[in-house]
Design an enzyme around this catalytic site. Structure first.
Site, mmCIF file in Angstrom:
data_model
loop_
_atom_site.group_PDB
_atom_site.id
_atom_site.type_symbol
_atom_site.label_atom_id
_atom_site.label_comp_id
_atom_site.label_asym_id
_atom_site.label_seq_id
_atom_site.Cartn_x
_atom_site.Cartn_y
_atom_site.Cartn_z
ATOM 1 N N GLY A 1 1.135 2.021 -5.115
ATOM 2 C CA GLY A 1 1.505 0.669 -5.494
ATOM 3 C C GLY A 1 0.304 -0.140 -5.962
ATOM 4 C CB CYS A 2 0.041 -3.639 -7.122
ATOM 5 S SG CYS A 2 1.041 -3.573 -8.628
ATOM 6 N N GLY A 3 -1.262 -2.581 -4.421
ATOM 7 C CA GLY A 3 -2.282 -2.727 -3.402
ATOM 8 C C GLY A 3 -2.627 -1.380 -2.801
ATOM 9 N NE ARG B 1 -2.971 -1.238 -10.402
ATOM 10 C CZ ARG B 1 -3.996 -2.039 -10.147
ATOM 11 N NH1 ARG B 1 -5.031 -2.049 -10.975
ATOM 12 N NH2 ARG B 1 -4.008 -2.813 -9.097
#
Length: 215
Positions: free
Chosen positions: A104-106, A174
């Site tokens: 996830g993003c975090g 990412r």
């Protein structure tokens, strides 16, 4: 292990709904062992595991060159990469942090603290890139994203010069995609100075740390 799998999905549009086969990106827990100690478990796309593990150590500042690695083995069945380095990269023989990194993003807690900013060297480069070159690189970059085109569920990263994509990687995370690119560069001794790092993800502080840390 394949990076994608087919699933039966409910498709809904203005004309109605139907069941059809779609491709979805797969996620895999990869454990990185450093000098016999469990360092981290990374949730990632299958494939390029060695590059991911090496790139992770590189971007976290735990290794600076390929020559520091004395052994690297991959246990694909158990999902474990084992790396040994010439110098002990642990504190008093024990790793100071173990964690699981989600896609996830975090990414939860990181090895660095904001005090590490003082130890980051400024990247000095005479490289200049025009808006036209940026757009052309973006088209080439997107053209390489085969896994994204089929699943729409992964990120991409690439090392480029002003005209070509030199190293390309995809991953469900990412951060992982960038680590895979950096790992390939370290393993294959591809220079990163005066090069461009392209990513499909947002440019957050930890992405900047990876770029600055790799020069």
């Amino acid at each position: 292990m394949e990076s994608r799998k087919s699933v039966e999905a409910l498709h809904i549009d203005r004309e109605g709904s139907c069941i059809r086969t779609e491709w979805t990106a797969r996620e895999f827990p990869l454990t990185i062992m450093l000098n016999g100690e469990q360092l981290v478990t990374v949730l990632c796309s299958p494939g390029d595991w060695e590059a991911l593990a090496v790139g992770f150590l590189y971007s976290e500042g735990m290794i600076r060159s390929k020559e520091e690695i004395t052994a690297l083995t991959m246990d694909e069945e158990r999902g474990i990469v084992r790396i040994r380095t010439a110098e002990d990269k642990t504190q008093d023989g024990k790793l100071f942090m173990k964690r699981v990194l989600t896609t996830g993003c975090g990414r939860g807690m990181a090895f660095y603290s904001y005090a590490d900013l003082d130890r980051k060297k400024k990247v000095i480069s005479d490289l200049k890139v025009t808006p036209e070159e940026v757009l052309a690189l973006s088209r080439r970059f997107q053209g390489n994203s085969e896994l994204y085109r089929s699943t729409h569920g992964v990120h991409s990263a690439a090392l480029c010069d002003t005209g070509e994509v030199l190293v390309f990687a995809e991953d469900i995370g990412r951060h992982n995609a960038i680590d895979k690119v950096l790992g390939h560069c370290l393993i294959e001794k591809i220079p990163v100075a005066d090069r461009i790092l392209v990513t499909s993800g947002r440019i957050s502080s930890e992405i900047l740390f990876k770029a600055a840390g790799s020069g």
